[in-house]
Design an enzyme around this catalytic site. Structure first.
Site, PDB file in Angstrom:
ATOM      1  N   GLU A  15       0.810  -1.216   0.000  1.00  0.00           N
ATOM      2  CA  GLU A  15       0.000   0.000   0.000  1.00  0.00           C
ATOM      3  C   GLU A  15       0.852   1.279   0.000  1.00  0.00           C
ATOM      4  O   GLU A  15       0.378   2.344   0.370  1.00  0.00           O
ATOM      5  CB  GLU A  15      -0.933   0.010   1.207  1.00  0.00           C
ATOM      6  CG  GLU A  15      -1.980  -1.081   1.181  1.00  0.00           C
ATOM      7  CD  GLU A  15      -2.965  -0.945   2.332  1.00  0.00           C
ATOM      8  OE1 GLU A  15      -3.791  -0.015   2.298  1.00  0.00           O
ATOM      9  OE2 GLU A  15      -2.896  -1.761   3.259  1.00  0.00           O
ATOM     10  N   SER A 144      -6.904  -2.052   2.013  1.00  0.00           N
ATOM     11  CA  SER A 144      -7.243  -1.532   0.682  1.00  0.00           C
ATOM     12  C   SER A 144      -7.822  -2.579  -0.259  1.00  0.00           C
ATOM     13  O   SER A 144      -7.726  -2.462  -1.475  1.00  0.00           O
ATOM     14  CB  SER A 144      -6.010  -0.889   0.020  1.00  0.00           C
ATOM     15  OG  SER A 144      -5.628   0.281   0.697  1.00  0.00           O
ATOM     16  N   TYR A 209      -9.468   3.999  -5.326  1.00  0.00           N
ATOM     17  CA  TYR A 209      -8.472   5.036  -5.584  1.00  0.00           C
ATOM     18  C   TYR A 209      -8.498   5.576  -7.007  1.00  0.00           C
ATOM     19  O   TYR A 209      -7.575   6.272  -7.418  1.00  0.00           O
ATOM     20  CB  TYR A 209      -7.080   4.498  -5.243  1.00  0.00           C
ATOM     21  CG  TYR A 209      -6.997   4.028  -3.810  1.00  0.00           C
ATOM     22  CD1 TYR A 209      -7.168   4.922  -2.758  1.00  0.00           C
ATOM     23  CD2 TYR A 209      -6.790   2.691  -3.491  1.00  0.00           C
ATOM     24  CE1 TYR A 209      -7.132   4.500  -1.440  1.00  0.00           C
ATOM     25  CE2 TYR A 209      -6.738   2.255  -2.173  1.00  0.00           C
ATOM     26  CZ  TYR A 209      -6.914   3.166  -1.157  1.00  0.00           C
ATOM     27  OH  TYR A 209      -6.875   2.745   0.144  1.00  0.00           O
ATOM     28  N   ARG A 248     -11.923   3.415  10.926  1.00  0.00           N
ATOM     29  CA  ARG A 248     -13.076   3.245  10.035  1.00  0.00           C
ATOM     30  C   ARG A 248     -13.450   1.771  10.024  1.00  0.00           C
ATOM     31  O   ARG A 248     -12.606   0.912   9.782  1.00  0.00           O
ATOM     32  CB  ARG A 248     -12.736   3.684   8.609  1.00  0.00           C
ATOM     33  CG  ARG A 248     -13.984   3.793   7.692  1.00  0.00           C
ATOM     34  CD  ARG A 248     -13.624   3.796   6.223  1.00  0.00           C
ATOM     35  NE  ARG A 248     -13.188   2.492   5.773  1.00  0.00           N
ATOM     36  CZ  ARG A 248     -12.011   2.246   5.203  1.00  0.00           C
ATOM     37  NH1 ARG A 248     -11.132   3.205   5.023  1.00  0.00           N
ATOM     38  NH2 ARG A 248     -11.705   0.993   4.826  1.00  0.00           N
ATOM     39  N   ASP A 250     -15.939  -1.285   8.442  1.00  0.00           N
ATOM     40  CA  ASP A 250     -16.663  -1.598   7.217  1.00  0.00           C
ATOM     41  C   ASP A 250     -17.659  -2.725   7.469  1.00  0.00           C
ATOM     42  O   ASP A 250     -17.361  -3.687   8.186  1.00  0.00           O
ATOM     43  CB  ASP A 250     -15.686  -2.023   6.121  1.00  0.00           C
ATOM     44  CG  ASP A 250     -14.656  -0.935   5.806  1.00  0.00           C
ATOM     45  OD1 ASP A 250     -14.869   0.222   6.221  1.00  0.00           O
ATOM     46  OD2 ASP A 250     -13.647  -1.248   5.142  1.00  0.00           O
ATOM     47  N   GLU A 267     -14.480  -5.519   8.847  1.00  0.00           N
ATOM     48  CA  GLU A 267     -13.160  -5.226   9.388  1.00  0.00           C
ATOM     49  C   GLU A 267     -13.115  -3.796   9.918  1.00  0.00           C
ATOM     50  O   GLU A 267     -14.009  -2.990   9.655  1.00  0.00           O
ATOM     51  CB  GLU A 267     -12.086  -5.390   8.311  1.00  0.00           C
ATOM     52  CG  GLU A 267     -12.258  -4.445   7.133  1.00  0.00           C
ATOM     53  CD  GLU A 267     -11.268  -4.735   6.015  1.00  0.00           C
ATOM     54  OE1 GLU A 267     -10.321  -3.941   5.872  1.00  0.00           O
ATOM     55  OE2 GLU A 267     -11.455  -5.737   5.293  1.00  0.00           O
ATOM     56  N   ASN A 269     -10.351  -0.553  10.102  1.00  0.00           N
ATOM     57  CA  ASN A 269      -9.091   0.014   9.616  1.00  0.00           C
ATOM     58  C   ASN A 269      -8.572   0.993  10.667  1.00  0.00           C
ATOM     59  O   ASN A 269      -9.182   2.043  10.879  1.00  0.00           O
ATOM     60  CB  ASN A 269      -9.330   0.723   8.283  1.00  0.00           C
ATOM     61  CG  ASN A 269      -8.054   1.140   7.595  1.00  0.00           C
ATOM     62  OD1 ASN A 269      -7.087   1.501   8.253  1.00  0.00           O
ATOM     63  ND2 ASN A 269      -8.041   1.088   6.282  1.00  0.00           N
ATOM     64  N   GLY A 273      -7.341   5.722   5.110  1.00  0.00           N
ATOM     65  CA  GLY A 273      -6.728   6.595   4.122  1.00  0.00           C
ATOM     66  C   GLY A 273      -7.189   8.043   4.223  1.00  0.00           C
ATOM     67  O   GLY A 273      -8.294   8.338   4.683  1.00  0.00           O
TER      68      GLY A 273
END
Length: 306
Positions: A15, A144, A209, A248, A250, A267, A269, A273
């Site tokens: 990443e 990601s 992205y 964050r 999900d 999950e 994070n 990002g």
């Protein structure tokens, strides 16, 4: 109060490019805020990093690394040993959240619904010795959506062994139909949930992205009961996984039988990002916090942890 801020960026995980893009936004925000910003591109030579940190004597480090070695407790341990305040989760929280298998188990214990799943060998997947489709395979310690493959039926092509660059142990999960919901949490408080609708396939690396690959719906247009529940579960996951600062979480939202549907945790994070297309800045903006204000909050929050 203006501070000397080192921004850890780049790194040597898969990443790396995401980290570099996130860091550019952070560095620009630091300049606008009037802080002294010092970018450090992290390599495998930890001696160089230690010497640079000693030379710069930062007031705080903003850890904008993504993926393995930067987000999983490794770099956090170094900063702890050097007694330098840093952003996001600590050693334990980073390690727990980045291990998808451990994070799922902890969240299930705390009453957060997860899908059927278990750890298997990549060779077992290739040989068809895992659950019947539909299912999802994921690397256990990557972010990601790298390495994620959705196997909807027996005709779905599997990744080739020679192309698999991740660990041999992988997470196999039952595929949940429905919608992608993400929740941003600041200092233990959920500030909003967003729905992502990829224009094709799923919310993979390219969709995350590449501009124009997905539609972002903020706030997530789901049933009010489900919206309240997803915020509560994100806060619970943040706390259960010992996260701090910004995280964050999900979820999948299965509304195929009508609303309110059922939420499933995917999950958390611990270092989400901060790119132009990233979700936490977008959720924060909807809550009235600009990108620069978010960065300033991260600096102030980091200074509280030593």
């Amino acid at each position: 109060m203006k501070k000397k801020v080192v921004v850890l960026m780049g790194g040597f995980s898969v990443e790396r490019e995401v980290s570099l893009t996130s860091a550019q936004g952070v560095l620009q925000a630091l300049q606008e805020l009037g802080h002294e910003a010092i970018p450090l591109d992290v390599t495998r030579n930890m001696g160089d990093l230690v010497e640079s940190l000693r030379a710069h004597t930062p007031d705080v480090v903003l850890n904008i690394l993504h993926g393995r070695w930067g987000e999983d407790g490794c770099i956090q341990g170094l900063l702890e040993m050097m007694d330098i305040p840093y952003s996001h989760s600590g050693v334990l929280g980073s390690a727990l959240a980045m291990n998808k298998v451990v994070a799922r188990k902890i969240c299930e214990i705390h009453g957060i619904r997860i899908s059927e799943g278990y750890v298997a060998k990549f060779s077992d997947v290739c040989a068809g010795r895992v659950m019947t489709p539909p299912f999802v395979i994921k690397p256990i310690g990557e972010g990601s959506s790298l390495g994620v493959h959705i196997v909807l039926d027996g005709k779905t092509p599997l990744p080739k062994p020679e192309e698999w660059v991740f660990e041999d142990d992988i997470l196999v999960e039952r595929y949940i139909s429905g919608r992608e919901i993400q929740v941003a949490v600041l200092d233990g408080k959920a500030i909003g949930a967003i729905e992502i609708r990829p224009h094709s396939g799923f919310y993979d690396y390219e969709a995350k992205y590449t501009d124009g690959k997905a539609t972002h719906l903020m706030p997530a247009p789901i049933h009010e009961e489900a919206y309240a529940q997803v915020l509560a579960w994100a806060e619970k996951a943040h706390k259960a996984l010992e996260c701090r600062g910004v995280s964050r979480s999900d979820f999948r939202y299965d509304d195929t039988k009508g609303e309110p549907g059922q939420l499933y945790y995917l999950e958390t994070n611990p270092q989400p990002g901060l790119t132009p297309l990233s979700l936490v800045p977008e959720i924060a903006a909807h809550a009235g916090m600009s990108y620069s204000q978010l960065v300033q909050w991260m600096i102030e929050d980091s200074s509280c942890h030593r």
